[in-house]
Scaffold this motif. Structure first.
Motif, PDB file in Angstrom:
ATOM      1  N   LEU A 284      33.164  49.317 244.528  1.00  0.00           N
ATOM      2  CA  LEU A 284      32.127  48.296 244.461  1.00  0.00           C
ATOM      3  C   LEU A 284      31.237  48.435 245.687  1.00  0.00           C
ATOM      4  CD1 LEU A 284      31.069  45.641 243.074  1.00  0.00           C
ATOM      5  CD2 LEU A 284      32.561  44.419 244.651  1.00  0.00           C
ATOM      6  N   TYR A 285      29.932  48.488 245.462  1.00  0.00           N
ATOM      7  CA  TYR A 285      28.980  48.669 246.556  1.00  0.00           C
ATOM      8  C   TYR A 285      27.842  47.690 246.372  1.00  0.00           C
ATOM      9  CZ  TYR A 285      26.409  51.359 250.065  1.00  0.00           C
ATOM     10  OH  TYR A 285      25.745  51.759 251.191  1.00  0.00           O
ATOM     11  N   TRP A 286      27.548  46.910 247.395  1.00  0.00           N
ATOM     12  CA  TRP A 286      26.432  45.962 247.333  1.00  0.00           C
ATOM     13  C   TRP A 286      25.283  46.484 248.172  1.00  0.00           C
ATOM     14  CZ3 TRP A 286      29.674  41.123 248.972  1.00  0.00           C
ATOM     15  CH2 TRP A 286      30.490  40.736 247.931  1.00  0.00           C
ATOM     16  N   LEU A 287      24.112  46.500 247.590  1.00  0.00           N
ATOM     17  CA  LEU A 287      22.895  46.868 248.307  1.00  0.00           C
ATOM     18  C   LEU A 287      22.053  45.603 248.402  1.00  0.00           C
ATOM     19  CD1 LEU A 287      21.279  49.209 249.556  1.00  0.00           C
ATOM     20  CD2 LEU A 287      20.211  49.499 247.340  1.00  0.00           C
ATOM     21  N   VAL A 288      21.883  45.086 249.615  1.00  0.00           N
ATOM     22  CA  VAL A 288      21.218  43.800 249.833  1.00  0.00           C
ATOM     23  C   VAL A 288      19.725  44.012 250.042  1.00  0.00           C
ATOM     24  CG1 VAL A 288      21.100  41.773 251.335  1.00  0.00           C
ATOM     25  CG2 VAL A 288      23.315  42.883 250.884  1.00  0.00           C
ATOM     26  N   ASP A 289      18.916  43.301 249.274  1.00  0.00           N
ATOM     27  CA  ASP A 289      17.465  43.319 249.424  1.00  0.00           C
ATOM     28  C   ASP A 289      17.048  41.927 249.881  1.00  0.00           C
ATOM     29  OD1 ASP A 289      14.695  43.274 249.175  1.00  0.00           O
ATOM     30  OD2 ASP A 289      14.690  44.481 247.354  1.00  0.00           O
ATOM     31  N   ALA A 290      16.914  41.753 251.187  1.00  0.00           N
ATOM     32  CA  ALA A 290      16.604  40.435 251.749  1.00  0.00           C
ATOM     33  C   ALA A 290      15.227  39.942 251.322  1.00  0.00           C
ATOM     34  CB  ALA A 290      16.698  40.473 253.267  1.00  0.00           C
ATOM     35  N   GLU A 291      14.266  40.844 251.181  1.00  0.00           N
ATOM     36  CA  GLU A 291      12.926  40.422 250.768  1.00  0.00           C
ATOM     37  C   GLU A 291      12.931  39.877 249.345  1.00  0.00           C
ATOM     38  OE1 GLU A 291       9.871  43.300 251.399  1.00  0.00           O
ATOM     39  OE2 GLU A 291      10.400  43.563 253.508  1.00  0.00           O
ATOM     40  N   ALA A 292      13.670  40.518 248.454  1.00  0.00           N
ATOM     41  CA  ALA A 292      13.740  40.077 247.060  1.00  0.00           C
ATOM     42  C   ALA A 292      14.772  38.971 246.863  1.00  0.00           C
ATOM     43  CB  ALA A 292      14.084  41.257 246.158  1.00  0.00           C
ATOM     44  N   LYS A 293      15.555  38.703 247.912  1.00  0.00           N
ATOM     45  CA  LYS A 293      16.638  37.713 247.841  1.00  0.00           C
ATOM     46  C   LYS A 293      17.576  38.035 246.670  1.00  0.00           C
ATOM     47  CE  LYS A 293      13.964  34.150 250.082  1.00  0.00           C
ATOM     48  NZ  LYS A 293      13.371  32.838 250.025  1.00  0.00           N
ATOM     49  N   ALA A 294      17.999  39.304 246.650  1.00  0.00           N
ATOM     50  CA  ALA A 294      18.847  39.793 245.569  1.00  0.00           C
ATOM     51  C   ALA A 294      19.821  40.830 246.105  1.00  0.00           C
ATOM     52  CB  ALA A 294      17.994  40.409 244.466  1.00  0.00           C
ATOM     53  N   VAL A 295      20.866  41.092 245.327  1.00  0.00           N
ATOM     54  CA  VAL A 295      21.852  42.098 245.677  1.00  0.00           C
ATOM     55  C   VAL A 295      22.058  43.003 244.469  1.00  0.00           C
ATOM     56  CG1 VAL A 295      24.272  42.516 246.304  1.00  0.00           C
ATOM     57  CG2 VAL A 295      23.033  40.594 247.322  1.00  0.00           C
ATOM     58  N   GLU A 296      21.939  44.319 244.687  1.00  0.00           N
ATOM     59  CA  GLU A 296      22.276  45.287 243.645  1.00  0.00           C
ATOM     60  C   GLU A 296      23.780  45.506 243.725  1.00  0.00           C
ATOM     61  OE1 GLU A 296      20.184  48.957 244.086  1.00  0.00           O
ATOM     62  OE2 GLU A 296      18.223  48.012 243.967  1.00  0.00           O
ATOM     63  N   VAL A 297      24.451  45.453 242.581  1.00  0.00           N
ATOM     64  CA  VAL A 297      25.893  45.675 242.524  1.00  0.00           C
ATOM     65  C   VAL A 297      26.132  47.002 241.822  1.00  0.00           C
ATOM     66  CG1 VAL A 297      28.106  44.780 241.731  1.00  0.00           C
ATOM     67  CG2 VAL A 297      26.321  43.190 242.473  1.00  0.00           C
ATOM     68  N   TRP A 298      26.629  47.970 242.592  1.00  0.00           N
ATOM     69  CA  TRP A 298      26.894  49.318 242.091  1.00  0.00           C
ATOM     70  C   TRP A 298      28.390  49.538 241.933  1.00  0.00           C
ATOM     71  CZ3 TRP A 298      23.242  52.889 240.783  1.00  0.00           C
ATOM     72  CH2 TRP A 298      21.925  52.635 241.207  1.00  0.00           C
ATOM     73  N   THR A 299      28.773  50.188 240.853  1.00  0.00           N
ATOM     74  CA  THR A 299      30.130  50.670 240.653  1.00  0.00           C
ATOM     75  C   THR A 299      30.017  52.119 240.188  1.00  0.00           C
ATOM     76  OG1 THR A 299      30.160  49.841 238.384  1.00  0.00           O
ATOM     77  CG2 THR A 299      31.080  48.384 240.082  1.00  0.00           C
ATOM     78  N   PRO A 300      31.068  52.918 240.347  1.00  0.00           N
ATOM     79  CA  PRO A 300      30.971  54.346 240.009  1.00  0.00           C
ATOM     80  C   PRO A 300      30.551  54.644 238.572  1.00  0.00           C
ATOM     81  CG  PRO A 300      32.968  53.932 241.248  1.00  0.00           C
ATOM     82  CD  PRO A 300      32.370  52.590 240.915  1.00  0.00           C
ATOM     83  N   GLU A 301      30.850  53.765 237.636  1.00  0.00           N
ATOM     84  CA  GLU A 301      30.570  54.061 236.237  1.00  0.00           C
ATOM     85  C   GLU A 301      29.167  53.682 235.776  1.00  0.00           C
ATOM     86  OE1 GLU A 301      32.452  50.058 236.587  1.00  0.00           O
ATOM     87  OE2 GLU A 301      33.119  52.022 237.230  1.00  0.00           O
ATOM     88  N   VAL A 302      28.359  53.026 236.614  1.00  0.00           N
ATOM     89  CA  VAL A 302      27.025  52.599 236.175  1.00  0.00           C
ATOM     90  C   VAL A 302      25.943  53.553 236.664  1.00  0.00           C
ATOM     91  CG1 VAL A 302      27.685  50.178 236.079  1.00  0.00           C
ATOM     92  CG2 VAL A 302      26.569  51.048 238.131  1.00  0.00           C
ATOM     93  N   VAL A 303      24.864  53.624 235.872  1.00  0.00           N
ATOM     94  CA  VAL A 303      23.688  54.406 236.255  1.00  0.00           C
ATOM     95  C   VAL A 303      22.634  53.482 236.853  1.00  0.00           C
ATOM     96  CG1 VAL A 303      21.861  55.913 235.390  1.00  0.00           C
ATOM     97  CG2 VAL A 303      24.168  56.102 234.464  1.00  0.00           C
ATOM     98  N   THR A 304      22.632  52.239 236.391  1.00  0.00           N
ATOM     99  CA  THR A 304      21.712  51.214 236.870  1.00  0.00           C
ATOM    100  C   THR A 304      22.543  50.030 237.366  1.00  0.00           C
ATOM    101  OG1 THR A 304      20.140  51.890 235.174  1.00  0.00           O
ATOM    102  CG2 THR A 304      19.742  49.772 236.231  1.00  0.00           C
TER     103      THR A 304
ATOM    104  N   ALA B 297      23.736  46.176 238.489  1.00  0.00           N
ATOM    105  CA  ALA B 297      23.516  44.778 238.109  1.00  0.00           C
ATOM    106  C   ALA B 297      22.743  44.140 239.258  1.00  0.00           C
ATOM    107  CB  ALA B 297      24.846  44.066 237.906  1.00  0.00           C
ATOM    108  N   ILE B 298      21.775  43.321 238.952  1.00  0.00           N
ATOM    109  CA  ILE B 298      20.992  42.624 239.978  1.00  0.00           C
ATOM    110  C   ILE B 298      21.449  41.173 239.998  1.00  0.00           C
ATOM    111  CG2 ILE B 298      18.698  41.980 240.800  1.00  0.00           C
ATOM    112  CD1 ILE B 298      19.178  45.026 240.689  1.00  0.00           C
ATOM    113  N   GLU B 299      21.997  40.749 241.133  1.00  0.00           N
ATOM    114  CA  GLU B 299      22.488  39.378 241.266  1.00  0.00           C
ATOM    115  C   GLU B 299      21.560  38.584 242.172  1.00  0.00           C
ATOM    116  OE1 GLU B 299      24.827  38.247 239.476  1.00  0.00           O
ATOM    117  OE2 GLU B 299      25.703  40.125 238.769  1.00  0.00           O
ATOM    118  N   ARG B 300      21.230  37.368 241.761  1.00  0.00           N
ATOM    119  CA  ARG B 300      20.352  36.496 242.549  1.00  0.00           C
ATOM    120  C   ARG B 300      21.004  35.163 242.906  1.00  0.00           C
ATOM    121  NH1 ARG B 300      15.585  38.981 242.783  1.00  0.00           N
ATOM    122  NH2 ARG B 300      15.006  40.378 241.108  1.00  0.00           N
ATOM    123  N   THR B 301      22.138  34.852 242.293  1.00  0.00           N
ATOM    124  CA  THR B 301      22.782  33.570 242.575  1.00  0.00           C
ATOM    125  C   THR B 301      24.066  33.725 243.380  1.00  0.00           C
ATOM    126  OG1 THR B 301      23.857  33.607 240.416  1.00  0.00           O
ATOM    127  CG2 THR B 301      21.799  32.384 240.579  1.00  0.00           C
ATOM    128  N   ALA B 302      24.904  34.713 243.033  1.00  0.00           N
ATOM    129  CA  ALA B 302      26.171  34.902 243.758  1.00  0.00           C
ATOM    130  C   ALA B 302      26.699  36.313 243.525  1.00  0.00           C
ATOM    131  CB  ALA B 302      27.213  33.894 243.295  1.00  0.00           C
TER     132      ALA B 302
END
Length: 81
Positions: free
Chosen positions: A31-51, A53-58
């Motif tokens: 599990l890898y989180w890429l934090v985008d403070a400007e967009a107030k969002a976190v990209e959630v990466w796992t080995p099996e995904v190509v794109t 998940a974009i999380e904005r609440t939690a």
């Protein structure tokens, strides 16, 4: 050193999305989180995904053996200091 040290501290690792994809797969990071403070969002990466998940609440992390998950409220995290 200057500045007010009494506030909250935030730390995030910035990386290019293409290196995130490859790094997550290459090093078997579950599990890898890429934090985008400007967009107030976190990209959630796992080995099996190509794109990601974009999380904005939690974001949630529940490692095996842990009694309960760590849940980070993103609205609270990104609120103005």
């Amino acid at each position: 050193m200057s500045g007010d040290c009494t506030g909250r501290s935030r730390t995030a690792r910035a990386t290019a999305p293409t290196s995130t994809q490859g790094g997550s797969r290459r090093w078997a990071v579950p599990l890898y989180w890429l934090v985008d403070a400007e967009a107030k969002a976190v990209e959630v990466w796992t080995p099996e995904v190509v794109t990601p998940a974009i999380e904005r609440t939690a974001v949630r992390w529940h490692p095996s053996g842990a009694g309960e998950a760590l849940v980070i409220d993103l609205e609270n995290l990104f609120r103005p200091i």
